[in-house]
Design an enzyme around this catalytic site. Structure first.
Site, short mmCIF file in Angstrom:
data_model
loop_
_atom_site.label_atom_id
_atom_site.label_comp_id
_atom_site.label_asym_id
_atom_site.label_seq_id
_atom_site.Cartn_x
_atom_site.Cartn_y
_atom_site.Cartn_z
N SER A 141 0.86 -1.18 0.00
CA SER A 141 0.00 0.00 0.00
C SER A 141 0.90 1.23 0.00
O SER A 141 2.09 1.13 0.33
CB SER A 141 -0.85 -0.02 1.28
OG SER A 141 -1.46 1.22 1.50
N TYR A 154 -1.34 -1.05 10.83
CA TYR A 154 -1.59 -1.26 9.40
C TYR A 154 -0.36 -0.85 8.58
O TYR A 154 0.10 -1.60 7.72
CB TYR A 154 -2.83 -0.47 8.96
CG TYR A 154 -3.17 -0.71 7.49
CD1 TYR A 154 -3.77 -1.91 7.09
CD2 TYR A 154 -2.90 0.25 6.51
CE1 TYR A 154 -4.08 -2.14 5.75
CE2 TYR A 154 -3.21 0.03 5.17
CZ TYR A 154 -3.81 -1.18 4.81
OH TYR A 154 -4.11 -1.41 3.47
#
Ligand code: NDP
Length: 248
Positions: A141, A154
């Protein structure tokens, strides 16, 4: 790689990016293994692919459980006669400040986003090594490059994926003729924010939709196809894909 007739395992294929990638790969003639926990969603994607003349097989798989992954990979290999591509896509995002101690959420992200990638890699890579070819695509990401408040675990999990990807590439590219790609998208229109329990962070994420045009799962699928179809001597090792109007 010429994609026609190749076999791909896509984790997290029951929605969002995984679903979009599965449909796009099937349109290219790839036989797709659709892996996730929600069988009804998988079956309806399988039906959609088959109705358009593609080949797909649904596999109930919890990437957190090594045995579930191992069994799923075995069943895919015996059904389609091998495996050429692994797309490590299953993942989830939860958001909260560290001092709220949502340790269950931390552990879930570590289990799915980190251990899930390791479990699937450990189950598929031996087969790719034997055939001396293959391609592993890992969904990191922009959160695997940049840091955001509320996303400590995350971000750490996506930094893990990016680091694991590139070191795997270094170790197996030349030695085993296997390519590795880390895909690092910004905001994509999926259900990713559904798991955020912190009201403030959830609202903040949802508000992003009004600030930019999100990417679509199909945008990500296109970049994955680009990496897979690149000439054999070219490993697209990292791809950052951001909405044009994403300012961060
Ligand atoms: P979705 O929530 O739409 O999809 C997540 C997928 O992961 C689902 O298919 C879900 O299936 C699967 N999954 C979750 N837990 C498990 C598990 N234990 N075992 C097997 N599968 C599991 O989100 P996205 O499509 O957005 O997310 C896909 C990937 O893309 C993630 O890794 C995410 O971090 C990454 N990403 C997403 C971005 C975005 O903006 N959307 C941006 C950058 C990266 P099921 O519940 O049926 O098991």
């Amino acid at each position: 790689m010429n994609l026609k007739g190749k076999v791909a395992l896509i984790t997290g294929a029951s929605s969002g990016i995984g679903k979009g990638v599965a449909i796009a790969l099937a349109e290219k003639g790839v036989k797709v293994g659709l892996a996730a926990r929600r069988i009804n969603e998988l079956k309806s994607i399988e039906d959609e692919i088959v109705s358009k003349g593609g080949e797909a097989r649904s596999i109930v798989m919890d990437v957190v459980d090594p045995l579930s992954v191992e069994n799923g990979v075995k069943s895919l290999k015996s059904h389609f006669g091998g495996i050429d591509i692994l797309i490590n896509n299953a993942g989830l995002m939860q958001a909260s400040d560290v001092d709220t101690f949502r340790t269950d959420e931390w552990n879930t992200m570590v289990d799915v986003n980190i251990k899930g990638v390791l479990n699937a890699t450990a189950s598929v890579l031996p087969e790719l090594i034997i055939q001396h070819s293959g391609h592993i695509i890992n969904l990191s990401s922009i959160a695997g490059r940049k840091l955001f408040k509320g996303l400590s675990v995350y971000c750490a999990s996506k930094f893990f994926v990016a680091a694991f990807s590139d070191i795997t590439r270094m170790e197996i590219g030349k030695k085993h003729n296997i390519r590795v790609t880390s895909i690092q998208p910004g905001a994509v229109d999926t259900n990713l924010y559904d798991h955020i329990s912190d009201k403030g962070y959830k609202e903040g994420m949802e508000n992003l939709r009004g600030q930019m045009t999100f990417l679509t799962p199909n945008d990500i699928a296109g970049s994955i196809i680009y990496a897979l179809e690149a000439p054999d001597h070219l490993d697209v090792s990292e791809l950052f894909l951001l909405p044009t109007d994403q300012e961060w």
